[in-house]
Design a protein around this motif. Structure first.
Motif, PDB file in Angstrom:
ATOM      1  N   LEU A  57       9.284  -1.874   7.963  1.00 10.47           N
ATOM      2  CA  LEU A  57       9.836  -3.072   7.338  1.00 10.47           C
ATOM      3  C   LEU A  57       9.237  -3.284   5.951  1.00 10.47           C
ATOM      4  O   LEU A  57       9.959  -3.542   4.973  1.00 10.47           O
ATOM      5  N   ILE A  58       7.927  -3.174   5.854  1.00  7.85           N
ATOM      6  CA  ILE A  58       7.264  -3.395   4.564  1.00  7.85           C
ATOM      7  C   ILE A  58       7.611  -2.308   3.569  1.00  7.85           C
ATOM      8  O   ILE A  58       7.894  -2.580   2.391  1.00  7.85           O
ATOM      9  N   GLN A  59       7.631  -1.060   4.020  1.00 12.82           N
ATOM     10  CA  GLN A  59       7.958   0.031   3.102  1.00 12.82           C
ATOM     11  C   GLN A  59       9.381  -0.098   2.556  1.00 12.82           C
ATOM     12  O   GLN A  59       9.644   0.229   1.405  1.00 12.82           O
ATOM     13  N   GLU A  60      10.287  -0.602   3.388  1.00 12.31           N
ATOM     14  CA  GLU A  60      11.682  -0.724   2.973  1.00 12.31           C
ATOM     15  C   GLU A  60      11.907  -1.922   2.059  1.00 12.31           C
ATOM     16  O   GLU A  60      12.581  -1.807   1.017  1.00 12.31           O
ATOM     17  N   LYS A  61      11.323  -3.074   2.426  1.00 16.41           N
ATOM     18  CA  LYS A  61      11.637  -4.314   1.705  1.00 16.41           C
ATOM     19  C   LYS A  61      10.598  -4.686   0.650  1.00 16.41           C
ATOM     20  O   LYS A  61      10.914  -5.432  -0.300  1.00 16.41           O
ATOM     21  N   TYR A  62       9.372  -4.207   0.798  1.00 10.80           N
ATOM     22  CA  TYR A  62       8.304  -4.578  -0.130  1.00 10.80           C
ATOM     23  C   TYR A  62       7.531  -3.321  -0.548  1.00 10.80           C
ATOM     24  O   TYR A  62       6.336  -3.186  -0.276  1.00 10.80           O
ATOM     25  N   PRO A  63       8.191  -2.408  -1.241  1.00  9.26           N
ATOM     26  CA  PRO A  63       7.568  -1.117  -1.544  1.00  9.26           C
ATOM     27  C   PRO A  63       6.365  -1.215  -2.473  1.00  9.26           C
ATOM     28  O   PRO A  63       5.580  -0.259  -2.567  1.00  9.26           O
ATOM     29  N   SER A  64       6.194  -2.343  -3.172  1.00  9.71           N
ATOM     30  CA  SER A  64       5.043  -2.481  -4.069  1.00  9.71           C
ATOM     31  C   SER A  64       3.741  -2.744  -3.311  1.00  9.71           C
ATOM     32  O   SER A  64       2.655  -2.674  -3.899  1.00  9.71           O
ATOM     33  N   ILE A  65       3.827  -3.066  -2.021  1.00  9.63           N
ATOM     34  CA  ILE A  65       2.622  -3.222  -1.214  1.00  9.63           C
ATOM     35  C   ILE A  65       2.061  -1.832  -0.920  1.00  9.63           C
ATOM     36  O   ILE A  65       2.746  -0.978  -0.359  1.00  9.63           O
ATOM     37  N   ARG A  66       0.798  -1.628  -1.290  1.00  7.69           N
ATOM     38  CA  ARG A  66       0.149  -0.338  -1.041  1.00  7.69           C
ATOM     39  C   ARG A  66      -0.403  -0.315   0.382  1.00  7.69           C
ATOM     40  O   ARG A  66      -1.107  -1.244   0.794  1.00  7.69           O
ATOM     41  N   ILE A  67      -0.073   0.732   1.098  1.00  8.43           N
ATOM     42  CA  ILE A  67      -0.502   0.862   2.493  1.00  8.43           C
ATOM     43  C   ILE A  67      -1.457   2.037   2.627  1.00  8.43           C
ATOM     44  O   ILE A  67      -1.118   3.167   2.272  1.00  8.43           O
ATOM     45  N   TYR A  68      -2.641   1.750   3.129  1.00  6.51           N
ATOM     46  CA  TYR A  68      -3.623   2.788   3.442  1.00  6.51           C
ATOM     47  C   TYR A  68      -3.743   2.870   4.964  1.00  6.51           C
ATOM     48  O   TYR A  68      -4.208   1.914   5.600  1.00  6.51           O
TER      49      TYR A  68
END
Length: 365
Positions: A57-68
């Motif tokens: 969900l986050i990768q699709e809608k909020y791609p500017s959030i960096r995920i580690y």
């Protein structure tokens, strides 16, 4: 546009992901650390279907959030991440969350809730930035001590014998009581956060949470009981009641908790916030739905049955270790400090949760 850097540990979990999305919408630069581990309890039988739901969900809608996708127990990895993003705000929502699982595996609980937190605090202490640090603690730090409140037993719930009782306040005793290893590990973290704030000039805040619930909560028997009851009912599965079902909790909808966190951050950033810092930095706040949003297990069953128009299958088991018969948060301190009150009452919040779960029932079936 606010460009402060926020790091959220456990940012793909229930609470962390909601805060991450709100923060990115308010203009913060947001990074997430999450190892994607989920409780291993046999009751968590929806684990594989839900494990990647929030990440996708986050990768699709909020791609500017960096995920580690990393583990906070690895200090070297954390140091690298801190060097890359240089957060000025850290929100610690990671950890082992099940009191019951902590009884069978206390070492795992300790590693995640104490060592993981310690690593994060050390990275903050060694950072070039003065760090604002929010820690999500729990009502379990009080153990069964709240049961010392004189109670009257009704048909569906326990009541305080004194009707003027507001709930459990921050000065309630933590001593001479049973906590479970989970309660102890969270209390250890709670005290570490307070001490780092005072000793190392960090702006720390501890929120001791009661029961938080809402959409994207993939509850199961050991953790997330409100969501678990709704899921079981929608799947026509049996719900096990431990004890007599009259245990009372105050419940807080996730949107209200997110609102409180953002209000805290806004106060910290206010150019006239020095007085607030002097008064409220390094403080501890009990956070929940308060006296106006309480519910017992049996009352929740009744509400779900009424909303769904069907009976729920129930079974009974003995009381669980260190279960609190009555825990209701006295929210007067946090309400005064932040001019904050829950806006979503228990019935409205439960209706929202039921609708969301119905719309995503394929995740659980």
């Amino acid at each position: 546009m606010n460009q402060k850097s926020i790091l959220i540990t456990g940012g793909l979990g229930f609470i962390g992901s909601h805060i991450a999305i709100e923060a990115i919408q308010q203009g913060y630069r947001v990074s997430i650390i999450d190892n994607l581990s989920r409780p291993t309890s046999p009751q968590n039988n929806n684990k594989e279907k839900t494990k990647f739901f929030t990440r996708n969900l986050i990768q699709e809608k909020y791609p500017s959030i960096r995920i580690y996708v990393k583990d906070i127990r690895n200090k070297e990895t954390l140091q690298q991440i801190f060097a890359e993003i240089q957060p000025s705000i850290v929100i610690h929502a990671a950890g082992q969350t099940s009191a019951i699982d902590s009884i069978s595996n206390p070492e795992f609980d300790f590693q995640n809730n104490v060592i993981g937190l310690f690593n994060i605090l050390e990275c903050c202490r060694q950072s070039l930035n003065r760090t604002t640090f929010i820690y999500f603690s729990t009502n379990k730090v009080y153990g069964t001590a709240p049961n010392n409140v004189s109670l009257t037993e009704g048909d569906l719930r326990y009541f305080p014998s004194n009707p003027k009782t507001m709930g459990i306040a921050e000065n309630s005793s933590i001593d001479q009581t049973k906590h479970t290893p989970y309660g102890i590990s969270k209390l250890t973290g709670d005290l570490y956060v307070q001490e780092y704030g005072k000793l190392y000039n960090m702006d720390t805040c501890v929120f001791r949470l009661s029961c938080i619930y809402g959409d994207r909560q993939f509850g199961f028997e050991e953790q997330g009981w409100v969501s678990h009851f709704v899921i079981q009912a929608l799947l026509n599965k049996e719900i096990t009641i431990y004890g007599n079902g009259k245990q009372v909790r105050d419940i807080l909808y996730i949107d209200d908790l997110v609102d409180l966190v953002m209000t805290y951050l806004q106060k910290m950033e206010n150019s006239e916030s020095q007085e607030f810092l002097d008064q409220e930095a390094n403080k501890v706040f009990n956070v929940g739905g308060g006296k106006e949003n309480t519910i017992s297990l049996l009352e929740l069953i009744d509400i779900i049955e009424d909303q769904l128009g069907k009976k729920i299958m129930l079974s009974s088991q003995i009381w669980r270790p260190a279960d609190q018969k009555y825990y209701v948060t006295d929210i007067s301190k946090v309400s005064k400090a932040f001019s904050w009150q829950p806006q979503i009452d228990a019935l409205k919040g439960l209706k929202n949760l039921i609708v969301w779960t119905q719309n995503h029932i394929e995740l659980f079936s």
